[in-house]
Scaffold this motif. Structure first.
Motif, PDB file in Angstrom:
ATOM      1  N   THR A 228      41.452  32.145  47.358  1.00 14.99           N
ATOM      2  CA  THR A 228      41.089  32.854  48.590  1.00 14.99           C
ATOM      3  C   THR A 228      40.745  31.904  49.733  1.00 14.99           C
ATOM      4  OG1 THR A 228      38.800  33.065  47.792  1.00 14.99           O
ATOM      5  CG2 THR A 228      40.293  34.921  47.377  1.00 14.99           C
ATOM      6  N   GLY A 229      40.627  30.618  49.432  1.00 20.13           N
ATOM      7  CA  GLY A 229      40.403  29.639  50.493  1.00 20.13           C
ATOM      8  C   GLY A 229      41.653  29.355  51.311  1.00 20.13           C
ATOM      9  N   ASP A 230      42.785  29.859  50.880  1.00 19.91           N
ATOM     10  CA  ASP A 230      44.062  29.653  51.571  1.00 19.91           C
ATOM     11  C   ASP A 230      44.318  30.830  52.508  1.00 19.91           C
ATOM     12  OD1 ASP A 230      46.742  29.353  52.321  1.00 19.91           O
ATOM     13  OD2 ASP A 230      47.310  28.525  50.371  1.00 19.91           O
ATOM     14  N   ARG A 231      44.404  30.573  53.785  1.00 19.05           N
ATOM     15  CA  ARG A 231      44.530  31.659  54.772  1.00 19.05           C
ATOM     16  C   ARG A 231      45.870  32.376  54.698  1.00 19.05           C
ATOM     17  NH1 ARG A 231      45.210  28.550  60.630  1.00 19.05           N
ATOM     18  NH2 ARG A 231      47.212  27.529  60.176  1.00 19.05           N
ATOM     19  N   ASP A 232      46.879  31.738  54.089  1.00 21.84           N
ATOM     20  CA  ASP A 232      48.184  32.379  53.958  1.00 21.84           C
ATOM     21  C   ASP A 232      48.270  33.250  52.709  1.00 21.84           C
ATOM     22  OD1 ASP A 232      49.253  31.233  56.270  1.00 21.84           O
ATOM     23  OD2 ASP A 232      49.821  29.402  55.217  1.00 21.84           O
ATOM     24  N   LEU A 233      47.181  33.365  51.967  1.00 25.14           N
ATOM     25  CA  LEU A 233      47.169  34.156  50.743  1.00 25.14           C
ATOM     26  C   LEU A 233      46.417  35.460  50.985  1.00 25.14           C
ATOM     27  CD1 LEU A 233      46.767  32.863  47.162  1.00 25.14           C
ATOM     28  CD2 LEU A 233      45.408  34.819  47.870  1.00 25.14           C
ATOM     29  N   ASN A 234      47.122  36.569  50.792  1.00 23.81           N
ATOM     30  CA  ASN A 234      46.527  37.880  51.077  1.00 23.81           C
ATOM     31  C   ASN A 234      46.763  38.896  49.961  1.00 23.81           C
ATOM     32  OD1 ASN A 234      45.433  37.764  53.982  1.00 23.81           O
ATOM     33  ND2 ASN A 234      47.453  36.810  54.154  1.00 23.81           N
ATOM     34  N   VAL A 235      47.043  38.417  48.758  1.00 22.89           N
ATOM     35  CA  VAL A 235      47.174  39.290  47.603  1.00 22.89           C
ATOM     36  C   VAL A 235      46.956  38.450  46.347  1.00 22.89           C
ATOM     37  CG1 VAL A 235      49.674  38.924  47.395  1.00 22.89           C
ATOM     38  CG2 VAL A 235      48.639  40.995  46.439  1.00 22.89           C
ATOM     39  N   ILE A 236      46.384  39.062  45.318  1.00 24.78           N
ATOM     40  CA  ILE A 236      46.202  38.395  44.032  1.00 24.78           C
ATOM     41  C   ILE A 236      46.691  39.328  42.930  1.00 24.78           C
ATOM     42  CG2 ILE A 236      44.532  37.450  42.383  1.00 24.78           C
ATOM     43  CD1 ILE A 236      42.889  36.449  44.696  1.00 24.78           C
ATOM     44  N   LEU A 237      47.455  38.780  42.010  1.00 30.63           N
ATOM     45  CA  LEU A 237      48.019  39.529  40.896  1.00 30.63           C
ATOM     46  C   LEU A 237      47.594  38.877  39.590  1.00 30.63           C
ATOM     47  CD1 LEU A 237      51.709  39.748  42.233  1.00 30.63           C
ATOM     48  CD2 LEU A 237      49.797  41.274  42.777  1.00 30.63           C
ATOM     49  N   THR A 238      47.544  39.661  38.528  1.00 29.95           N
ATOM     50  CA  THR A 238      47.225  39.097  37.215  1.00 29.95           C
ATOM     51  C   THR A 238      47.607  40.060  36.107  1.00 29.95           C
ATOM     52  OG1 THR A 238      45.479  38.007  35.912  1.00 29.95           O
ATOM     53  CG2 THR A 238      44.879  40.029  37.059  1.00 29.95           C
ATOM     54  N   GLY A 239      47.762  39.506  34.920  1.00 26.68           N
ATOM     55  CA  GLY A 239      47.788  40.344  33.730  1.00 26.68           C
ATOM     56  C   GLY A 239      46.362  40.683  33.368  1.00 26.68           C
ATOM     57  N   TYR A 240      45.573  39.639  33.151  1.00 32.07           N
ATOM     58  CA  TYR A 240      44.134  39.787  32.980  1.00 32.07           C
ATOM     59  C   TYR A 240      43.478  38.487  33.432  1.00 32.07           C
ATOM     60  CZ  TYR A 240      45.273  37.343  28.586  1.00 32.07           C
ATOM     61  OH  TYR A 240      45.755  36.462  27.643  1.00 32.07           O
ATOM     62  N   ALA A 241      42.272  38.603  33.956  1.00 33.02           N
ATOM     63  CA  ALA A 241      41.548  37.432  34.448  1.00 33.02           C
ATOM     64  C   ALA A 241      40.282  37.197  33.627  1.00 33.02           C
ATOM     65  CB  ALA A 241      41.210  37.603  35.922  1.00 33.02           C
ATOM     66  N   SER A 242      39.414  38.200  33.559  1.00 29.31           N
ATOM     67  CA  SER A 242      38.161  38.086  32.813  1.00 29.31           C
ATOM     68  C   SER A 242      38.100  39.177  31.752  1.00 29.31           C
ATOM     69  CB  SER A 242      36.960  38.227  33.753  1.00 29.31           C
ATOM     70  OG  SER A 242      36.889  39.547  34.260  1.00 29.31           O
ATOM     71  N   GLY A 243      37.149  39.041  30.845  1.00 28.51           N
ATOM     72  CA  GLY A 243      36.988  40.073  29.824  1.00 28.51           C
ATOM     73  C   GLY A 243      36.368  41.351  30.349  1.00 28.51           C
ATOM     74  N   SER A 244      35.566  41.227  31.407  1.00 25.94           N
ATOM     75  CA  SER A 244      34.821  42.380  31.910  1.00 25.94           C
ATOM     76  C   SER A 244      35.396  42.965  33.192  1.00 25.94           C
ATOM     77  CB  SER A 244      33.367  41.972  32.182  1.00 25.94           C
ATOM     78  OG  SER A 244      33.310  41.003  33.216  1.00 25.94           O
ATOM     79  N   ASN A 245      36.377  42.288  33.802  1.00 23.26           N
ATOM     80  CA  ASN A 245      36.956  42.708  35.083  1.00 23.26           C
ATOM     81  C   ASN A 245      35.942  42.682  36.226  1.00 23.26           C
ATOM     82  OD1 ASN A 245      39.242  43.106  33.605  1.00 23.26           O
ATOM     83  ND2 ASN A 245      39.434  45.283  34.015  1.00 23.26           N
ATOM     84  N   PHE A 246      34.918  41.847  36.107  1.00 23.93           N
ATOM     85  CA  PHE A 246      33.892  41.764  37.161  1.00 23.93           C
ATOM     86  C   PHE A 246      34.498  41.387  38.502  1.00 23.93           C
ATOM     87  CE2 PHE A 246      34.313  37.297  36.125  1.00 23.93           C
ATOM     88  CZ  PHE A 246      34.093  36.656  37.339  1.00 23.93           C
TER      89      PHE A 246
END
Length: 418
Positions: free
Chosen positions: A99-117
């Motif tokens: 998110t520190g990159d100003r040209d980035l405006n979407v994030i995708l994943t299969g899974y990131a954390s166990g709790s989805n926090f």
């Protein structure tokens, strides 16, 4: 005359240079219009096989889109954040870097954390976020106030079917004569993570309500597990008809299977998710023949869903291997984002992008995708994302349920005496 000729030539030269500079500047400006796509993926640790597949699937889609000219005047670019062991610190660090990159405006994943926090973080930043992780946590976070999460959507439908579908499927196999069970005892084991633990608890309740005896329900610490023999000693003493391992890591599952086969019981063995990962078959080979697993949002690669065959074929052509769920899944996530960007026209309009994603209705590798506005989960069922049951046989995955997608039939495992 000579001086005028030189002046004319110089004027022509400057004009030519100006035109050349203008022509050169046009693609340069176009090339500068980049929309970056952040991918959260566990590239190190026990789930690295999933993580690499996520990145491969996203890059496959991005390269395809860019080769066709991009979308809404933008070329797409994948930027990866390694979530490592999916701890809160590792996930937070990966998100902060992306998110520190100003040209980035979407994030995708299969899974990131166990709790989805991280869903809370995405909502705070109005970050469009597509996730395929544990839908129980996603629903619990979003459903009390769905309006607070306009940019967060789950490719995964409700995991309730993981808890409830198995008993009816077993009954159907018994009624057809394909499955013969010696008793109504089930042994369950799980590692202590939100995904596996919630599924084990749900299955325990489902079997109890159907009159089954729970021979054991063990919970082991989360992480690498090298020795399953204490649990298996109890299994051999009780000889349950069904053995269920809810740990989803392929390395752990492979060791579990190897140790079970040292002295197998007359039991149907079910392993949650791990057999769908190509790494599991590499580790187990033909030993895996007879193992059963299911998937919510798996790849429906059957004649009834040509979309899956198309995407899987592209993945195999590009990477030379059969994908599990997350390669095709991230391919679809990129395509869904591209559809939203085309509709909105500006990647920085995050809320509008999120709204467009939520309005999606399209055929995907996992079935017909649309989103429930109350939970932001994908819609489940025959007209949506179905739960699918598979059995591994001689290195191949055979889907035997539901009937409309089935490409083969269930058979009794080879270690069970007929």
């Amino acid at each position: 005359m000579r001086r005028g000729s030189i002046a004319m030539r110089m004027s022509g030269l400057w004009t030519g240079l100006a035109v050349a500079a203008l022509v050169a500047a046009t693609p340069a400006l176009s090339a500068d219009k980049v929309a970056k796509i952040g991918v959260l993926a566990p590239l190190t640790g026990g789930s690295a096989a999933d993580g690499n597949e996520m990145v491969n699937g996203a890059k496959l889609a991005v390269d395809e889109i860019n080769a066709a000219g991009g979308v809404a005047g933008y070329k797409l670019q994948v930027v990866v954040g390694d979530t490592q062991n999916q701890s809160a610190d590792a996930v937070t660090s990966a998100i902060e870097r992306l998110t520190g990159d100003r040209d980035l405006n979407v994030i995708l994943t299969g899974y990131a954390s166990g709790s989805n926090f991280e869903i809370e973080t995405m909502a705070e930043q109005d970050m469009p976020y597509l996730v395929s992780a544990n839908s129980v946590q996603t629903r619990d976070i979003i459903s009390p106030r769905p309006e607070k999460f306009p940019t967060v959507w789950s490719m995964t439908a409700s995991y309730d079917s993981y808890n409830t579908a198995m008993v009816p499927v077993l009954k159907g196999l018994q009624a057809s004569g394909k499955l013969k069970l010696p008793n109504k005892k089930v042994a369950l084991i799980s590692s202590d993570n939100p995904y596996s633990k919630s599924i084990m608890e749900g299955l325990k309740k489902s079997f109890e309500e159907d009159g089954w005896t729970i021979a054991s329900a063990d919970l082991l610490p989360w992480g690498e597990i090298n020795d399953w023999r204490t649990f298996l000693a109890k299994v051999r003493r009780d000889s349950p008809a069904i053995i269920i391992n809810a740990d989803y890591q392929p390395g752990n599952a492979a060791k579990f299977l190897t140790q079970f086969l040292e002295q197998p019981t007359e039991s149907l063995v079910f392993i949650q998710y791990a057999p769908s990962v190509p790494e599991f078959l590499k580790l187990t080979g033909k030993q895996a023949t007879g193992i059963v697993y299911n998937l919510q949002g798996g790849v429906l690669n059957t004649p009834a869903n040509p979309r899956a065959g198309e995407v899987v074929g592209k993945y195999k052509d590009r990477y030379g291997s059969e994908p599990g769920s997350y390669g095709p899944g991230l391919y679809e996530e990129v395509m869904i984002y591209a559809d939203a960007l085309k509709k909105v026209g500006d990647p920085t309009k995050r809320r509008e992008i999120g709204k467009a994603i939520g309005e999606t209705r399209k055929q995907t590798v996992s079935g017909m995708l649309s989103f429930d506005p109350k939970t932001h989960l994908s819609v489940q069922g025959d007209g949506g994302i179905p739960i699918t049951f598979y059995q591994i046989w001689e290195g191949k995955r055979i889907m035997f349920y539901p009937a409309q997608y089935a490409d083969g039939e269930f058979r009794m495992p080879p270690w069970v005496k007929q």
